[in-house]
Motif scaffolding. Structure first.
Motif, PDB file in Angstrom:
ATOM      1  N   LYS A   1       0.860  -1.178   0.000  1.00  0.00           N
ATOM      2  CA  LYS A   1       0.000   0.000   0.000  1.00  0.00           C
ATOM      3  C   LYS A   1       0.895   1.226   0.000  1.00  0.00           C
ATOM      4  O   LYS A   1       1.530   1.547   1.004  1.00  0.00           O
ATOM      5  N   PRO A   2       1.015   1.922  -1.154  1.00  0.00           N
ATOM      6  CA  PRO A   2       1.911   3.071  -1.233  1.00  0.00           C
ATOM      7  C   PRO A   2       1.471   4.213  -0.312  1.00  0.00           C
ATOM      8  O   PRO A   2       0.306   4.312   0.081  1.00  0.00           O
ATOM      9  N   TYR A   3       2.418   5.068   0.002  1.00  0.00           N
ATOM     10  CA  TYR A   3       2.185   6.255   0.839  1.00  0.00           C
ATOM     11  C   TYR A   3       2.267   7.471  -0.080  1.00  0.00           C
ATOM     12  O   TYR A   3       3.343   7.993  -0.333  1.00  0.00           O
ATOM     13  N   PRO A   4       1.126   7.938  -0.600  1.00  0.00           N
ATOM     14  CA  PRO A   4       1.157   9.037  -1.569  1.00  0.00           C
ATOM     15  C   PRO A   4       1.366  10.400  -0.902  1.00  0.00           C
ATOM     16  O   PRO A   4       1.020  10.609   0.258  1.00  0.00           O
TER      17      PRO A   4
ATOM     18  N   ALA B   1       1.377   9.800  -6.518  1.00  0.00           N
ATOM     19  CA  ALA B   1       0.186   9.064  -6.094  1.00  0.00           C
ATOM     20  C   ALA B   1       0.488   7.596  -5.815  1.00  0.00           C
ATOM     21  O   ALA B   1      -0.262   6.930  -5.095  1.00  0.00           O
ATOM     22  N   GLU B   2       1.587   7.075  -6.366  1.00  0.00           N
ATOM     23  CA  GLU B   2       1.982   5.682  -6.145  1.00  0.00           C
ATOM     24  C   GLU B   2       3.092   5.548  -5.110  1.00  0.00           C
ATOM     25  O   GLU B   2       3.730   4.492  -5.018  1.00  0.00           O
ATOM     26  N   GLY B   3       3.367   6.605  -4.364  1.00  0.00           N
ATOM     27  CA  GLY B   3       4.367   6.549  -3.311  1.00  0.00           C
ATOM     28  C   GLY B   3       5.802   6.624  -3.785  1.00  0.00           C
ATOM     29  O   GLY B   3       6.735   6.443  -2.996  1.00  0.00           O
ATOM     30  N   TYR B   4       6.008   6.911  -5.068  1.00  0.00           N
ATOM     31  CA  TYR B   4       7.358   6.940  -5.644  1.00  0.00           C
ATOM     32  C   TYR B   4       7.920   8.357  -5.584  1.00  0.00           C
ATOM     33  O   TYR B   4       7.190   9.340  -5.760  1.00  0.00           O
TER      34      TYR B   4
END
Length: 352
Positions: free
Chosen positions: A83-86, A105-108
């Protein structure tokens, strides 16, 4: 090493739902504490490029490997339960400098740090923190400043050095879902060839740098890294595709070919005075991508290697390779790594 934050709310509460969720996460070897994952970065005389992902939920590191289909299936699936952290704030320390960035939005996240003066060649340590009023998580990573050598290598992963059956989705998924980083196999002779390329004409205490560019997702970063290290492949920098969720696991490694082209372009533009060897295979779009790279950067490409894996693609592949040769770039279309190794010797890339 990663520093995890205090226990999650599920661990603090004594509710039945919280306890059940905690047990499920433990069984799946997942954590819901924030985690910063720093991927290997790269740099030149002017700047460092640092990137990674931040997660609300992520898989814990695997410490045991068994030849059990169900264990391996679970071990793979949990990599897609992240679960990414956006829109999180990360702070980076590198070369006595600091910088901040926001995850997408994808935590990248990816950021560049300008260098007041060039750093010496080699690997340089960096630190990244997840900040939200306080430090929620932190991690260390490394950035490569390549040595000035005769050439560098850009290699695909699946079916170039890692047997993956990418041309057949059922075979690819069978291998991916039922084996692990310790039971997957490289092609015979490929490691020896890559190590020759890494060490060829590089001078004392230096190696020709390797960049690994794949359509596989960042979910598989640790998996691929573990495989590469276990099998003795040259240490390098990895460029993978955006994270996928569990619902997309059947599409892993597919349809990221244009972004793969752009990632290779980013490497070439970072090192405009360096010449490169491109290594790929004929299962998907490597011949087309490499032909486009040669078209745009003909003076930077020293040689192209394409592994012959999927017979049906041979006519199309040979047509692309003719175009590459017309630009003055030699190629080797080979079925066995021994052929590629001999080609490297015959063309003066490596010594016997």
């Amino acid at each position: 090493m990663e520093t995890l934050s205090p226990p999650t709310i599920y661990e603090k509460t004594g509710s039945l739902k919280g306890r059940l969720k905690g047990r499920l996460l433990s069984w799946l070897h997942l954590t819901e504490r924030p985690v910063v994952k720093v991927y290997r970065g790269f740099g030149n005389d002017h700047q460092l490029t640092i990137h990674g992902s931040v997660f609300h939920r992520s898989a814990l590191s695997r410490t045991k490997y068994r030849s059990n289909i169900w264990v391996n299936l679970l071990g793979l699936i949990r990599l897609f339960l992240v679960k990414p952290y956006p829109h999180a704030t990360v702070k980076v320390w590198a070369n006595d400098q600091t910088a901040q960035a926001k995850t997408d939005a994808e935590g990248y996240f990816r950021l560049e740090i300008k260098l007041p003066q060039p750093l010496p060649p080699g690997w340089h340590r960096i630190q990244v923190q997840l900040i939200h009023e306080t430090v929620l998580a932190e991690s260390e990573g490394s950035v490569l400043i390549p040595h000035q050598t005769e050439f560098a290598c850009i290699s695909d992963i699946d079916d170039t050095f890692l047997v993956s059956h990418s041309a057949t989705i059922t075979k690819r998924l069978t291998v991916l879902l039922t084996r692990n980083a310790h039971t997957r196999k490289p092609f015979e002779g490929v490691v020896a060839h890559y190590r020759l390329l890494a060490e060829a004409n590089s001078g004392p205490a230096a190696t020709n740098p390797f960049f690994y560019v794949s359509s596989s997702e960042w979910n598989l970063y640790d998996y691929i890294l573990e495989f590469s290290e276990k099998n003795g492949l040259p240490e390098g920098v990895y460029f993978l595709s955006p994270l996928k969720r569990l619902k997309d696991v059947l599409k892993t490694g597919q349809n990221k070919h244009m972004t793969k082209f752009m990632r290779i372009v980013r490497i070439l533009e970072a090192y405009p005075n360096q010449r490169f060897i491109l290594l790929g295979d004929d299962t998907q779009e490597d011949p087309t991508i490499y032909a486009s790279i040669v078209e745009h950067f003909p003076t930077q490409i020293r040689c192209v290697y394409i592994r012959q894996v999927h017979g049906k693609n041979e006519p199309k592949t040979r047509a692309k390779l003719v175009g590459i040769e017309a630009k003055g770039v030699p190629y080797c279309y080979f079925a066995h790594s021994a052929e590629a190794r001999q080609h490297s010797i015959d063309n003066g890339l490596v010594a016997t």
